[in-house]
Enzyme design. Structure first.
Site, short mmCIF file in Angstrom:
data_model
loop_
_atom_site.label_atom_id
_atom_site.label_comp_id
_atom_site.label_asym_id
_atom_site.label_seq_id
_atom_site.Cartn_x
_atom_site.Cartn_y
_atom_site.Cartn_z
N ASN A 91 -2.29 1.88 0.82
CA ASN A 91 -3.46 2.29 1.60
C ASN A 91 -3.14 2.05 3.07
O ASN A 91 -3.16 0.92 3.53
CB ASN A 91 -4.68 1.47 1.16
N TRP A 92 -2.83 3.13 3.76
CA TRP A 92 -2.42 2.98 5.17
C TRP A 92 -3.61 2.79 6.10
O TRP A 92 -3.43 2.55 7.30
CB TRP A 92 -1.60 4.20 5.61
N LYS A 93 -4.82 2.96 5.62
CA LYS A 93 -6.03 2.81 6.44
C LYS A 93 -5.91 3.64 7.73
O LYS A 93 -5.37 4.74 7.69
CB LYS A 93 -6.28 1.33 6.75
N HIS A 118 -13.84 1.54 -1.14
CA HIS A 118 -13.08 0.42 -0.56
C HIS A 118 -14.07 -0.52 0.15
O HIS A 118 -15.05 -0.05 0.75
CB HIS A 118 -12.05 0.96 0.42
N GLU A 153 -13.98 -1.96 2.89
CA GLU A 153 -14.19 -1.64 4.31
C GLU A 153 -15.18 -0.49 4.46
O GLU A 153 -15.96 -0.44 5.41
CB GLU A 153 -12.84 -1.32 4.98
N GLY A 170 -6.39 -8.32 3.87
CA GLY A 170 -5.93 -8.44 5.25
C GLY A 170 -6.00 -9.86 5.80
O GLY A 170 -5.88 -10.06 7.01
N SER A 215 -3.78 -8.78 0.18
CA SER A 215 -2.62 -9.51 0.69
C SER A 215 -1.47 -9.58 -0.31
O SER A 215 -0.82 -10.63 -0.44
CB SER A 215 -3.04 -10.92 1.16
N GLY A 240 -2.34 -2.82 1.32
CA GLY A 240 -2.66 -2.40 2.68
C GLY A 240 -1.52 -2.73 3.63
O GLY A 240 -0.53 -2.00 3.73
N GLY A 241 -1.64 -3.86 4.32
CA GLY A 241 -0.71 -4.23 5.39
C GLY A 241 0.76 -4.10 5.02
O GLY A 241 1.56 -3.55 5.80
C1 PEP Z 1 -6.53 -2.93 1.01
O1 PEP Z 1 -7.08 -2.67 2.06
O2 PEP Z 1 -6.73 -2.20 0.02
C2 PEP Z 1 -5.66 -4.09 0.96
C3 PEP Z 1 -5.40 -4.59 -0.21
O3 PEP Z 1 -5.20 -4.60 2.16
P1 PEP Z 1 -4.16 -5.81 2.37
O4 PEP Z 1 -3.01 -5.56 1.39
O5 PEP Z 1 -3.72 -5.68 3.78
O6 PEP Z 1 -4.86 -7.08 2.05
#
Ligand code: PEP
Length: 258
Positions: free
Chosen positions: A10-12, A95, A97, A173, A213, A234-235
């Site tokens: 998920n590049w957001k 999601h 967010e 995150g 994370s 994500g990150g």
């Molecule tokens: C996400 O936003 O779906 C996610 C899991 O982010 P991160 O891996 O950065 O915690």
């Protein structure tokens, strides 16, 4: 028998078209990721570049959200037919967010799932509790409410084709990952609730991802748990190398437990 790992990026709101091109060039130089299902969810403006780069390789594309109508006067929104036309097979829905900053509710999650299915997009439905909810011992209640609300009125066949992502809000995150035991407890409860809706056998086939994370260093231990089938990342997905390591660690864990 555990399912083949499914790992989605998920590049957001990150990655220009140029950065997307560089990511796929770096990805092409990695080996050993073939035994997993890999999905990349870029921002809409990078989908065309991603579709060009993903053609002919084992990476599928997903959208990060979609509107519940197929077209119309909804400035700033994107629809299921548009995502399908841009080369997507998957779409992230609900999601945390989107729930937190853009007012998504279980009701809109349900409407978006229906819209995705109309466009033959496979939804990745996100659920998860906040830290306050966990501290009050409400985690499993919250998950159950999100599942019941988001899936209300959907047919068994539709529910059986969904992918779920358990993403504790406090782990997204933040660098703070759920322990494999904490994640497994929730994944087991999700599968249990699905079994009540679609039957035990069908619930066993549903893909349930963990997100929050995830890094190369913690992927293996998480994926060794019986109800964790892969990850939403994500990150750590913004660099092809670290995302590739997560995929490889998932494949390693899968082989260890099968
Ligand atoms: C996400 O936003 O779906 C996610 C899991 O982010 P991160 O891996 O950065 O915690």
């Amino acid at each position: 028998m555990k399912k083949r790992p499914f790992v989605a990026a998920n590049w957001k709101m990150n990655m220009t078209a140029g950065e997307t091109r560089a990511w796929f060039e770096a990805w092409a130089s990695l080996a050993g990721t073939e035994e997993a299902d890999v999905v990349v969810c870029p921002p809409y403006t990078a989908l065309a570049e991603a579709a060009r780069r993903a053609a002919g390789i084992a990476v599928h594309l997903g959208g990060q959200s979609l509107h519940w109508e197929d077209a119309g006067a909804y400035t700033g929104e994107i629809s299921g037919p548009m995502l399908a036309d841009a080369g997507c097979r998957y779409v992230i829905i609900g999601h945390s967010e989107r729930r937190r900053y853009f007012g998504e509710t279980d009701e809109t999650v349900q409407k978006r799932i229906a819209a995705a299915v109309r466009s033959s997009l496979r939804p990745i439905v996100c659920i998860g509790e906040t830290l306050a909810e966990r501290d009050k011992g409400r985690t499993l209640d919250v998950i159950r409410l999100q599942l019941d609300g988001g899936l209300a009125g959907l047919e068994e066949e539709t529910i059986g084709g969904l992918i779920f992502a358990y993403e504790p809000v406090w782990a997204i995150g933040t660098g703070r990952t759920a322990t494999p035991e904490q994640a497994q407890e929730v994944h087991r409860a999700v599968r249990g609730r699905l079994a009540e809706k679609i039957g035990k056998a069908a619930s066993g086939y549903v893909i349930i991802l963990y997100g929050g994370s995830v890094k190369p260093a913690n992927a293996r231990e998480l994926l060794r748990k019986p109800d964790i089938d892969g990850f939403l990342v994500g990150g750590a997905s913004l660099e092809a190398a670290s995302f590739g390591e997560i995929v490889k660690e998932s494949i390693r864990a899968y082989k260890e437990v099968n």
